[in-house]
Every structure is written in structure tokens, then in C-alpha cells.
Design a protein around this motif. Structure first.
Motif, mmCIF file in Angstrom:
data_model
loop_
_atom_site.group_PDB
_atom_site.id
_atom_site.type_symbol
_atom_site.label_atom_id
_atom_site.label_comp_id
_atom_site.label_asym_id
_atom_site.label_seq_id
_atom_site.Cartn_x
_atom_site.Cartn_y
_atom_site.Cartn_z
ATOM 1 N N PHE A 160 0.836 -1.196 0.000
ATOM 2 C CA PHE A 160 0.000 0.000 0.000
ATOM 3 C C PHE A 160 0.871 1.245 0.000
ATOM 4 C CE2 PHE A 160 -3.007 -3.069 1.776
ATOM 5 C CZ PHE A 160 -4.059 -2.843 0.923
ATOM 6 N N PHE A 161 0.328 2.330 -0.503
ATOM 7 C CA PHE A 161 1.038 3.602 -0.432
ATOM 8 C C PHE A 161 1.125 4.027 1.027
ATOM 9 C CE2 PHE A 161 -0.844 3.703 -4.699
ATOM 10 C CZ PHE A 161 0.285 3.979 -5.432
ATOM 11 N N PRO A 162 2.141 4.793 1.398
ATOM 12 C CA PRO A 162 2.161 5.298 2.766
ATOM 13 C C PRO A 162 0.974 6.223 2.990
ATOM 14 C CG PRO A 162 3.879 6.324 1.440
ATOM 15 C CD PRO A 162 3.316 5.221 0.627
ATOM 16 N N ASN A 163 0.543 6.309 4.216
ATOM 17 C CA ASN A 163 -0.578 7.186 4.587
ATOM 18 C C ASN A 163 -1.924 6.746 4.043
ATOM 19 O OD1 ASN A 163 1.162 8.887 5.952
ATOM 20 N ND2 ASN A 163 1.581 10.054 4.096
ATOM 21 N N VAL A 164 -2.024 5.486 3.649
ATOM 22 C CA VAL A 164 -3.334 4.991 3.246
ATOM 23 C C VAL A 164 -4.155 4.728 4.495
ATOM 24 C CG1 VAL A 164 -4.490 2.984 2.293
ATOM 25 C CG2 VAL A 164 -2.680 4.068 1.037
ATOM 26 N N ARG A 165 -5.421 5.119 4.448
ATOM 27 C CA ARG A 165 -6.275 4.901 5.613
ATOM 28 C C ARG A 165 -6.903 3.516 5.520
ATOM 29 N NH1 ARG A 165 -7.845 10.159 4.178
ATOM 30 N NH2 ARG A 165 -9.832 9.435 3.390
ATOM 31 N N GLY A 166 -6.380 2.592 6.318
ATOM 32 C CA GLY A 166 -6.908 1.231 6.275
ATOM 33 C C GLY A 166 -7.608 0.844 7.563
ATOM 34 N N SER A 167 -6.925 1.017 8.681
ATOM 35 C CA SER A 167 -7.553 0.685 9.953
ATOM 36 C C SER A 167 -7.039 1.652 11.018
ATOM 37 C CB SER A 167 -7.232 -0.752 10.344
ATOM 38 O OG SER A 167 -5.843 -0.900 10.473
ATOM 39 N N ILE A 168 -7.813 1.792 12.053
ATOM 40 C CA ILE A 168 -7.486 2.749 13.103
ATOM 41 C C ILE A 168 -7.147 1.992 14.375
ATOM 42 C CG2 ILE A 168 -8.526 4.497 14.602
ATOM 43 C CD1 ILE A 168 -9.934 5.483 12.032
ATOM 44 N N ASP A 169 -6.051 2.394 14.995
ATOM 45 C CA ASP A 169 -5.649 1.732 16.223
ATOM 46 C C ASP A 169 -5.247 2.788 17.240
ATOM 47 O OD1 ASP A 169 -5.210 -0.253 17.960
ATOM 48 O OD2 ASP A 169 -3.716 -1.312 16.755
ATOM 49 N N ASN A 170 -5.303 2.378 18.486
ATOM 50 C CA ASN A 170 -4.976 3.316 19.557
ATOM 51 C C ASN A 170 -3.913 2.662 20.430
ATOM 52 O OD1 ASN A 170 -4.998 5.417 21.308
ATOM 53 N ND2 ASN A 170 -7.004 4.961 22.204
ATOM 54 N N ASP A 171 -2.961 3.455 20.878
ATOM 55 C CA ASP A 171 -1.962 2.936 21.806
ATOM 56 C C ASP A 171 -2.489 3.162 23.222
ATOM 57 O OD1 ASP A 171 0.133 2.311 23.343
ATOM 58 O OD2 ASP A 171 1.628 3.424 22.206
ATOM 59 N N PRO A 172 -2.889 2.092 23.909
ATOM 60 C CA PRO A 172 -3.560 2.272 25.204
ATOM 61 C C PRO A 172 -2.646 2.891 26.261
ATOM 62 C CG PRO A 172 -3.128 -0.042 24.794
ATOM 63 C CD PRO A 172 -2.777 0.678 23.549
ATOM 64 N N GLU A 173 -1.333 2.795 26.047
ATOM 65 C CA GLU A 173 -0.424 3.336 27.060
ATOM 66 C C GLU A 173 -0.279 4.839 26.934
ATOM 67 O OE1 GLU A 173 0.530 1.307 29.435
ATOM 68 O OE2 GLU A 173 -0.585 -0.234 28.359
ATOM 69 N N VAL A 174 -0.373 5.326 25.688
ATOM 70 C CA VAL A 174 -0.205 6.767 25.483
ATOM 71 C C VAL A 174 -1.517 7.511 25.703
ATOM 72 C CG1 VAL A 174 0.596 8.520 23.855
ATOM 73 C CG2 VAL A 174 1.650 6.258 23.865
ATOM 74 N N CYS A 175 -2.602 6.839 25.353
ATOM 75 C CA CYS A 175 -3.919 7.467 25.376
ATOM 76 C C CYS A 175 -4.260 7.972 26.774
ATOM 77 C CB CYS A 175 -4.958 6.441 24.929
ATOM 78 S SG CYS A 175 -6.628 7.066 24.880
ATOM 79 N N ILE A 176 -4.856 9.161 26.829
ATOM 80 C CA ILE A 176 -5.269 9.691 28.126
ATOM 81 C C ILE A 176 -6.788 9.575 28.327
ATOM 82 C CG2 ILE A 176 -3.317 11.254 28.427
ATOM 83 C CD1 ILE A 176 -5.172 13.486 27.318
ATOM 84 N N GLN A 193 -6.377 12.970 13.680
ATOM 85 C CA GLN A 193 -5.998 14.367 13.458
ATOM 86 C C GLN A 193 -6.116 15.194 14.736
ATOM 87 O OE1 GLN A 193 -8.287 15.828 10.172
ATOM 88 N NE2 GLN A 193 -7.240 17.792 10.154
ATOM 89 N N ILE A 194 -7.165 14.948 15.516
ATOM 90 C CA ILE A 194 -7.422 15.815 16.657
ATOM 91 C C ILE A 194 -6.891 15.240 17.967
ATOM 92 C CG2 ILE A 194 -9.446 16.966 15.676
ATOM 93 C CD1 ILE A 194 -10.582 14.750 18.118
ATOM 94 N N CYS A 195 -6.373 14.013 17.957
ATOM 95 C CA CYS A 195 -5.940 13.377 19.195
ATOM 96 C C CYS A 195 -4.854 14.218 19.873
ATOM 97 C CB CYS A 195 -5.409 11.978 18.895
ATOM 98 S SG CYS A 195 -4.887 11.113 20.378
ATOM 99 N N PRO A 196 -5.045 14.642 21.096
ATOM 100 C CA PRO A 196 -4.071 15.533 21.752
ATOM 101 C C PRO A 196 -2.740 14.838 22.024
ATOM 102 C CG PRO A 196 -5.785 14.886 23.285
ATOM 103 C CD PRO A 196 -6.205 14.386 21.954
ATOM 104 N N LYS A 197 -2.758 13.532 22.258
ATOM 105 C CA LYS A 197 -1.504 12.820 22.536
ATOM 106 C C LYS A 197 -0.983 12.078 21.308
ATOM 107 C CE LYS A 197 -0.192 12.555 26.507
ATOM 108 N NZ LYS A 197 0.767 13.457 27.179
ATOM 109 N N LYS A 198 -1.677 12.198 20.200
ATOM 110 C CA LYS A 198 -1.327 11.488 18.967
ATOM 111 C C LYS A 198 -1.194 9.975 19.217
ATOM 112 C CE LYS A 198 -1.271 15.132 16.471
ATOM 113 N NZ LYS A 198 -2.622 15.363 16.017
ATOM 114 N N SER A 199 -2.062 9.452 20.041
ATOM 115 C CA SER A 199 -1.974 8.027 20.329
ATOM 116 C C SER A 199 -2.761 7.212 19.307
ATOM 117 C CB SER A 199 -2.498 7.735 21.726
ATOM 118 O OG SER A 199 -3.895 7.871 21.759
ATOM 119 N N ILE A 200 -3.645 7.862 18.574
ATOM 120 C CA ILE A 200 -4.408 7.133 17.560
ATOM 121 C C ILE A 200 -3.617 7.139 16.264
ATOM 122 C CG2 ILE A 200 -6.538 7.095 16.228
ATOM 123 C CD1 ILE A 200 -7.969 8.265 18.564
ATOM 124 N N ALA A 201 -3.425 5.957 15.712
ATOM 125 C CA ALA A 201 -2.648 5.844 14.480
ATOM 126 C C ALA A 201 -3.502 5.201 13.416
ATOM 127 C CB ALA A 201 -1.411 5.010 14.728
#
Lengths: 119, 284, 359, 150
Positions: A28-44, A82-90
Motif C-alpha cells: 500500500f502507499f504510505p498514509n493509506v487509511r486502512g484501519s485505526i488503532d490506539n496505543d492504550p499506554e499513550v492514550c489519556i 488528526q485531533i488526538c491531543p496525545k497522537k496516540s491514535i494511528a
């Protein structure tokens, strides 16, 4: 009349352009939107993504620190990342695979239970 | 001896027909720059259809599908037993008639219009088929295939125009574009699947198998023009079928009006020219 | 006197992937009347936009139609921006043109393929859709998604196109133009194709005007009107002429779209040549109020948005008039007197987008 | 003999596509699956367009009050064994249109769904994967001889 002959013959004697999925997976090309994941350790667990999600796919439980996304509701707009304050969602380029039931993706902070038991 | 030939025909023809259909699908796919299905795909399709539920909308519908198959088998067996060509043509007509009746028996506008179009198609190709048989008669003096095969002359040399006309109507008979308006191999037409829209499961499988017999018969018929040399005949059949696939891929579907005009005016014209020519050559 | 048959054309029909039902009243194979039955795709989207936040509505209006989703979002954003007096950065105006024209390219290729399928030319259908995949790859690379690209935002765009991507796009477009030459020859010269398209479903210049046709349907009847010439986004800085054909039949409509493919490629090249540096979005503060009607030229014609805002984060009313809706009167006039075989071609020749029309 | 029939069933899944209120995004991706770059005919998949010939119903878009009956009809017309693939977020749950007044939600409110393909619009790869999973479902139905379960 025979305008198509050239195309057809050229196609016949060249290698088919088919991507041989699933035997060969394409990069896939970089930055393709395929699935959304969250890092539970970073997330507030602020819940901003839940507020802004247009299709209400994300549910955040602030008390128990559980972040849930329903990929079958998600429209992959990318607002949450885009709006995640901790950028934990990738956003990963790998798409969510089809399943026979609508499984939700749950991300939970692992240390939570320990912390609670200490308290 | 005859029974062995008959059994061999009945067993081998669908295998050959199915393989031809498989090759057809692969070549078509390659012409469209695709990989295409495996070679045995038509057999998988038919076996799958045999294992499916049969939804019939009328009582007689499945019977007509069986009749279509039976008449096609009989026609091919008659051909292999080297019987009378005119009789074979009429048997072939009976087969198509049962397909039309089956489509008419279902109360669906799609299948009815498909049946009407098929009748028009019969109207278009039947004169050419009959005139090619008559042309063969003028050359050999007989309608019987066994007599035709005894002639040590290539029929094509005497009947080139009739052969061209025959390959032209072969497109209609094989239901290839540009003349696939009563039913088509892929469902993307205004009538969806036209004639066969109301068939499902085993009945549809029977129609598919009948198509295989029909394909073999028609290709053998084309080979008859080159009958004295087996290799030439096989090569001619291969070229003929490849040309059909090619035309299938380079033409849009035309309307029945254009088909009727093109088969009756230029098609019949060259057929008649050829017939008169061989008549003068051998009988005057 | 022939017997009348009623042929239910749709809502599930392979030629017409979208669910609209046309009950064709036929005498033999001649269609004397077409009675449309609609509502199969109605979701109530306009009402939904009243409950969502203004920025979220971009994703809702994008899903009015998956084929021209960018144009819908563009029209909505332009409406809100002019209500709020936001000046959009120059770079984002050009990027909007680029994505808009890419959408037009993919939509027209899709349509050309479906048209080929409607007249039973399977290999041509495959060829068009193969070429279309080049555009889809560009979309996926630049926007991250193949169909619904979600690159519009209030005040600009969400993604930038860097110079590597620009090179890739221009290379792909060169290749696409070569391939277009191949299929153009077939569409314009092939005997069987001409037999099926020329003089089928003619709409005269007067009729097209009277029935309020828009887009390629109108331009194929000799009316030169293209909303892009009014110069929204960055179209005022680009050089192009509306493409007009005179005969008003299916062939003319096909030619308009085919030539628009070349035009789109040309516009994208121009836009890349003039693409200025700078930010891609300007900040948006506050909420709009007032009402406005905005228009954008979609692949199918011009779309009109009426937006009424009240100074809060929710709209009072959003009304969309889509090009297919405007073209349906012309379609109903076309199909009368056609034979059944020409019906799919006539319907496709207006490039119907039912999900746009019914929302 | 039954074994051959079973393998044949997995090698020739014919699909019928029904667009229930989709935005066309998933529809064109389903069509893209048939075209040279993805070419599902490699697996014997044909888009037959006629429910009576089909094995797998591919649905895109949300069910609404108007088309629920049509969807049910198309499903009922398919001969057994059959499977249903819901393509896209809309067909699975209703997606972004879930709260619209005219939608019922996912198509599983109307017909039983076997495979859900997420995505908006679902990628052709995902759709193909979904169809191949539905083939497994078909095979299982063939083996167990399952008939109408409602």
C-alpha cells in the motif's frame, strides 16, 4: 470496424495486469487509511475522538480507561487521529479483514487493574 | 459398433465442449488483460449447479430444459453416425424450439422477450444453415454425411462463400457478441440472461451441458467443409473458433434488426451466389 | 394492435447497478412509456446534516455519492467558507482543482466503461476500468483512500501533494492519455459502437434548454455552459473551454465525456504548473450564519447547495439539487419511442447517479 | 460423487450484487473487483445479476424502509445453498447513515448476513477476501446439508 483489434491482440500477448491477490499482496502507499488503532499506554482517555467521530464508532470509557472502536461503523475519515491531543491514535494502511461477526476493537490500559488493586 | 460410437459421443462431447468453453473463457480473459478462470471452470460451474436447489416457476419448465439437452444429444449422435444433414438441422431446430418453449412457459417478461429474440435469431440463421447444406448437396449429390465424407475434394474449395456465411451465423448460434441479445454469457445486458433467466440449479446445468453438445456439433459442422483432410479440418475449426472469440471481444451487441438485415441481404446473397456457382459447375 | 408488456427495469438489474425502477410499458420492443419508481436509496441525508456539527457534515455530504464525493464536499465547503468570509489559501485552491479533475477523470472512465457494458462490449468495459485504476492509484497515494477521499476541510484541504507525488501523477497521466487514445479510437470509430450510439435518444437544443438539462447532457445538445468557467476554486486562473457537441444523441454525450477526459488531464497539468507554495488551510473560528446557494460543476453537471446557518454549530437547512435530478425530465423524454435494446444506453447516457438524486 | 460436488461448489461462486442505499462508493469497488486489476473470475466468481443463478448475495449500503422488501425478495429468490456478504460500513451497521430517519441500519436487520466487510468504501482486496470467506460458508452449508433456517 476493427478499432479494438489492436488493443485486444496487444492484451492477449502481454502479461495480464492482474494483481494476484491473495497470493501476492500489494504494497500500500504510505498514509493509506486502512484501519485505526490506539496505543492504550499513550492514550489519556480524554474522549475527544468520541466527540468528533462523525459516525460515532469510537466509545471511550474514561472511568475504566477503555477505548473501543467498532470498525464496522468507522468510515475511516481520520478525524480522530488528526485531533488526538496525545497522537496516540494511528492509522495503519492494512485494512480491517472481513469477519463473520461484528467484532469491536478494544484497547485497554494494562496497568489499570494493578493501580486499582493498590488503591 | 454403433452403440460404442454413440456411447463415446455422449460421454466425450461434453468433455470436449466444456474444455472448449474453458479455453474460450481464458482467451477472453487474456484479451481483456486479465488472468481468467482455471481451465476446468465450466465443469465446476455445472457441477455446482447440479448440486443446487431447483427453483422452477412452472411445471413444464424443467422438462423443456431436459428436452433441450436430449435433442442436442440426439442431433450430435446423428451427426457422428453420419446421417442425413437436413434431418440433423431439423433436430437442431427442435432443440432450440424446446429452449424457446421453456422460456415462453415462464411468466416473465424478460424470458419472453428473450424467447422472441431467439425466434428472430432462428429466422436469421436457419436459411444460411439450410443453404450451406444444399450447397453441399450440389457438390456431392447427397445430404448424407457418409456420402459427403467419401468425396476426396475439399468442400471449402467449392463453397468458400458459404463457409463465410456459415461462420457468420455461427456467431449467432454460439451466442457471441455482437449477436448475443437473446441470452449472453455474461449477465450484463438489458434482458439479464434473457432465455435462461428463470432457470436455476440443475435445469440451468442441463442447458449449459446442452450448449457444450451444440458447440461440438457446430464446430464439427464447420469441419465438414474441410472433411477430406483431418489436420486441415482441426486447424480450420481452431481458427474459426478463435475468430469467434476475437469478434466477441471487438464488437458491441447489435440489435436484431441489424442482424436480420446483415444475414439476409449480404449473407443470403453470397450464399445464393455460391450455390448457383456450384450448381452450374456440377449440374449444368 | 400490439399487446402491451410491462417490463420492470430494476431496482435490481445488472446493467443499472443502482436501484431505480423504471416500469417500461412496451408495445413489442418499442417503449411507449417509462414510469419511474424511486426512493430505494433515500436515506434522509439532508435531515442528518442538521444534527451533525458543521465540520462533520463534510463527511456526510461526501457520502451523498461515492463517485463525485469530492465535488460534494467542495461545494459544501465553499458555501460555508463564503458564509464565514474565509479566504482559502492559494495552494489549497489549486489542490482542490487537481482533486476535482481527478474525480472527473475517474467518474468519466467509470461511465465510459458502464456504457460499453450496456451495449455489450465487455472487453472495452474492462479496458476503461483498467485505465481508471491509474486514477484510483493516484487517489490512494495522495488522499489515502480510493473512492471517498475526504481531503476537503473548511478553510482548505487536509492533505498536501508533494513533488514526488506530483511526478508520479504526471507520469500516470501521460500513460493515461496514451491509453485514452486507444479507447477513443474504439468509441468514436468502431462500426458496431456507432450503430448503437448515433441518433439514439436525441435531445434537441431547445428541448435541452426547456427541460433544464445540465452538464454533459446539455453540452452535447449544443449549449455551451460549464459552471467551471465562472471560476470557482482556481478555475479562473486556468485556461479551458467548455466542450460542446451539436448532435444531442448518445454519441454526442459520449464524445463530450471522452473529450472532457483529455480536458481534465490538461487542467491538472496546468494546475501543477501554476501550483503556488504556501499553507494548505486557513484557520476557521466561529460558526456561520445566513443563507447561501453555491454551485459546482460535477462530472454529471452542476450541483446546487442551499445552506442556511444560524450561528451555531448546527445548520438550519441543507438542500442539495443534484445534476441527475435535473436530467431526469430529459431522460423521460428520451426513452419514449426507443426500442428495449436502446433503453440501457439512453439511461446511462445521462450518467444517472441515483444515490445523489435521492440522498 | 458428493465430494466432487462439494469442491465444485467452492470453485464457482456466482455473485449477485444488490445496491441497497449505498453511496456508490462500495458499488464501484465491487465492480472494480471484476475488472482486470483484481479479476475475481480467477476464483470462478461471475457477476450474474440474476438472483436465481447466484450463490452469494453481495449487498452494499444500508437497508431502508423502501428497499428492505426488495432485498428480502432478492435473497428469497436465490436457490439454496447461499451466503450473504455485507460490504462496507453501511451494510454492516448503517455506518454514518445509521441515525437517518429512513434507514433501518445494517442489512442484517432484514436478511441473515454471513460475512461483514468493513471499510468506507471497502477496498477491493477486502471485498475479495469477504467473498472468499463466504465461499467457505457455502462449503460448510453444502456439507451439513443445511436448509432454510429462516
Amino acid at each position: 470496424m476493427f478499432a479494438m483489434v489492436k488493443n485486444v491482440i496487444k492484451n492477449l500477448f502481454s502479461r495480464p495486469s492482474t494483481r494476484l491477490f491473495p497470493y501476492q499482496t500489494r504494497e500500500f502507499f504510505p498514509n493509506v487509511r486502512g484501519s485505526i488503532d490506539n496505543d492504550p499506554e499513550v492514550c489519556i482517555y480524554c474522549g475527544a475522538c468520541q466527540m468528533r467521530c462523525p459516525s460515532e464508532a469510537i466509545v471511550v470509557n474514561r472511568a475504566e480507561k477503555v477505548w473501543t472502536i467498532n470498525p464496522y461503523k468507522c468510515i475511516l475519515c481520520g478525524v480522530c487521529a488528526q485531533i488526538c491531543p496525545k497522537k496516540s491514535i494511528a492509522i495503519h494502511s492494512e485494512y480491517v479483514h472481513p469477519q463473520s461477526s461484528k467484532v469491536k476493537k478494544i484497547r485497554q490500559k494494562k496497568v489499570v487493574e494493578e493501580a486499582q488493586s493498590h488503591a | 459398433m454403433n452403440i460404442q460410437i454413440i456411447a463415446a459421443t455422449i460421454l466425450l462431447a461434453p468433455v470436449i465442449g466444456g474444455l472448449i468453453a474453458g479455453i474460450d473463457r481464458i482467451i477472453t480473459a487474456r484479451m481483456q488483460h486479465r488472468v481468467g478462470p482455471p481451465l476446468l471452470q465450466p465443469f465446476y460451474d455445472v457441477l455446482k449447479l447440479l448440486g443446487k436447489e431447483n427453483i422452477a416457476v412452472t411445471n413444464d419448465q424443467s422438462l423443456y430444459a431436459v428436452l433441450y439437452l436430449v435433442f442436442n444429444v440426439i442431433t450430435l449422435v446423428m451427426f457422428v453416425l453420419q446421417m442425413d444433414l437436413l434431418l440433423i438441422l431439423f433436430m437442431l431446430l427442435l432443440a432450440v424450439a424446446s429452449l424457446v418453449l421453456g422460456a415462453m412457459s415462464a411468466n416473465s417478461p424478460f424470458s419472453k422477450i428473450g424467447a422472441q429474440r431467439e425466434l428472430i435469431a432462428i429466422l436469421a440463421y436457419e436459411p444460411i444453415l439450410i443453404s450451406s447444406v444444399v450447397g453441399m448437396y450440389f457438390v456431392t449429390g447427397s445430404f448424407s454425411i457418409s456420402r459427403i465424407l467419401q468425396i476426396d475434394r475439399m468442400l471449402f474449395i467449392d463453397l468458400p462463400l458459404l463457409f463465410i456465411a456459415f461462420t457468420y451465423v455461427l456467431t449467432i448460434k454460439l451466442r457471441k457478441s455482437p449477436f448475443d441479445f437473446s441470452t449472453s454469457h455474461h449477465g450484463h445486458q438489458e434482458l439479464v440472461k434473457g432465455l435462461t433467466i428463470e432457470y436455476s440449479g440443475p435445469s440451468l446445468a442441463m442447458i449449459e451441458i446442452a450448449h457444450w453438445y451444440e458447440t461440438v456439433l457446430l464446430l464439427l459442422f464447420a469441419g465438414l467443409f474441410f472433411a477430406n483432410n483431418l489436420y486441415v479440418a482441426v486447424a480450420a475449426i481452431a481458427i474459426c473458433y478463435f475468430a469467434e472469440i476475437l469478434v466477441d471481444n471487438i464488437a458491441a451487441r447489435l440489435t436484431w434488426q441489424i442482424m436480420l438485415k446483415s444475414t439476409w441481404i449480404p449473407g443470403l446473397l453470397i450464399a445464393v451466389v455460391n450455390m448457383v456457382w456450384v450448381y452450374i459447375k456440377y449440374h449444368v | 394492435m400490439a399487446k402491451k408488456t410491462i417490463l420492470p427495469f430494476g431496482p435490481q438489474h445488472p446493467v443499472l447497478p443502482e436501484p431505480i425502477q423504471l416500469q417500461l410499458v412496451m408495445e413489442d420492443e418499442i417503449v411507449v412509456e417509462a414510469i419511474p419508481a424511486i426512493g430505494y436509496v433515500h436515506r434522509g441525508l439532508e435531515k442528518l446534516t442538521e444534527t451533525k456539527a458543521i465540520a462533520e457534515n463534510i463527511f456526510v455530504v461526501e457520502r451523498i455519492c461515492g463517485i463525485c464525493s469530492f465535488m460534494h464536499a467542495l461545494c459544501y465547503c465553499q458555501g460555508i467558507e463564503s458564509l464565514m468570509n474565509i479566504t482559502v489559501p492559494d495552494r489549497s485552491r489549486f489542490l482542490r482543482v487537481i482533486w476535482g479533475e481527478l474525480h472527473r477523470l475517474h467518474s468519466h472512465h467509470l461511465w465510459l466503461g458502464l456504457l460499453a457494458d450496456a451495449f455489450g462490449f465487455e472487453s472495452l468495459f474492462m479496458q476503461c476500468w483498467r485505465n481508471r485504476e491509474m486514477v484510483m492509484d493516484i487517489m490512494e497515494m495522495t488522499a489515502g483512500s480510493r473512492v471517498i477521499i475526504s481531503t476537503n476541510a473548511l478553510g482548505g484541504v487536509r492533505r498536501d501533494i508533494d513533488s514526488d507525488q506530483q511526478k508520479f501523477i504526471l507520469n500516470s497521466l501521460n500513460k493515461l492519455q496514451e491509453e485514452l487514445d486507444n479507447i477513443k479510437r474504439v468509441f468514436s470509430d468502431d462500426y458496431t459502437v456507432n450503430k448503437r450510439l448515433v441518433d439514439v435518444a436525441v435531445i434537441s437544443k431547445e428541448d435541452a434548454h426547456e427541460l433544464g438539462a445540465v452538464g454533459p447532457v446539455m453540452r452535447a445538445s449544443g449549449l455551451s455552459f460549464d459552471y467551471r468557467t465562472t471560476g470557482y476554486a482556481a478555475y479562473n486562473e486556468l485556461d479551458f473551454e467548455p466542450i460542446v457537441e451539436q448532435s444531442g444523441d448518445c454519441y454526442a454525450r459520449m464524445m463530450v465525456r471522452l473529450r472532457e477526459c483529455y480536458q481534465s488531464i490538461d487542467i491538472i497539468r496546468q494546475a501543477f504548473a501554476k501550483l503556488p507554495e504556501g499553507p494548505i488551510a486557513s484557520p476557521v473560528k466561529g460558526f456561520p450564519s445566513g443563507e447561501i446557494a453555491t454551485r459546482v460543476e460535477q462530472p454529471r453537471g452542476e450541483v446546487l447547495y442551499y445552506i442556511k446557518a444560524n450561528g451555531t454549530n448546527h445548520l438550519d437547512r441543507l438542500r442539495v439539487r443534484t445534476p441527475t435530478f435535473a436530467n431526469i425530465p430529459a431522460l423521460l423524454k428520451m426513452v419514449k419511442g426507443l426500442t428495449l435494446a436502446d433503453i440501457p444506453i439512453a439511461i446511462l447516457s445521462i450518467d444517472p447517479c441515483i444515490s445523489c438524486t435521492e440522498r | 460423487m458428493m465430494g466432487i460436488l462439494q469442491t465444485a461448489a467452492t470453485k464457482s461462486p456466482w455473485i449477485v450484487h444488490f445496491d441497497c442505499g449505498s453511496c456508490n462508493g462500495c458499488d464501484i469497488e465491487i465492480l472494480a473487483c471484476l475488472t482486470p486489476l483484481y479479476d475475481v473470475e480467477r476464483f470462478g466468481v461471475l457477476n450474474v445479476g440474476n438472483p436465481k443463478h447466484a450463490d452469494i448475495l453481495v449487498v452494499s449500503g444500508t437497508a431502508n424502509y423502501r428497499n428492505a422488501r426488495v432485498l428480502r425478495n432478492v435473497y428469497d429468490q436465490m436457490p439454496w445453498p447461499k451466503a450473504v456478504v455485507a460490504v462496507g460500513a453501511c451494510a454492516s451497521t448503517g455506518g454514518i447513515f445509521r441515525n437517518c430517519y429512513n434507514t433501518l441500519g445494517g442489512v442484517d436487520k432484514v436478511i441473515p448476513v454471513d460475512v461483514y466487510v468493513p471499510g468506507c468504501a471497502a477496498k477491493p482486496e477486502a471485498i475479495m477476501e469477504g467473498v472468499l470467506q463466504a465461499v467457505q460458508v457455502l462449503e460448510k452449508r453444502k456439507e451439513t446439508g443445511e436448509t432454510y433456517a429462516g
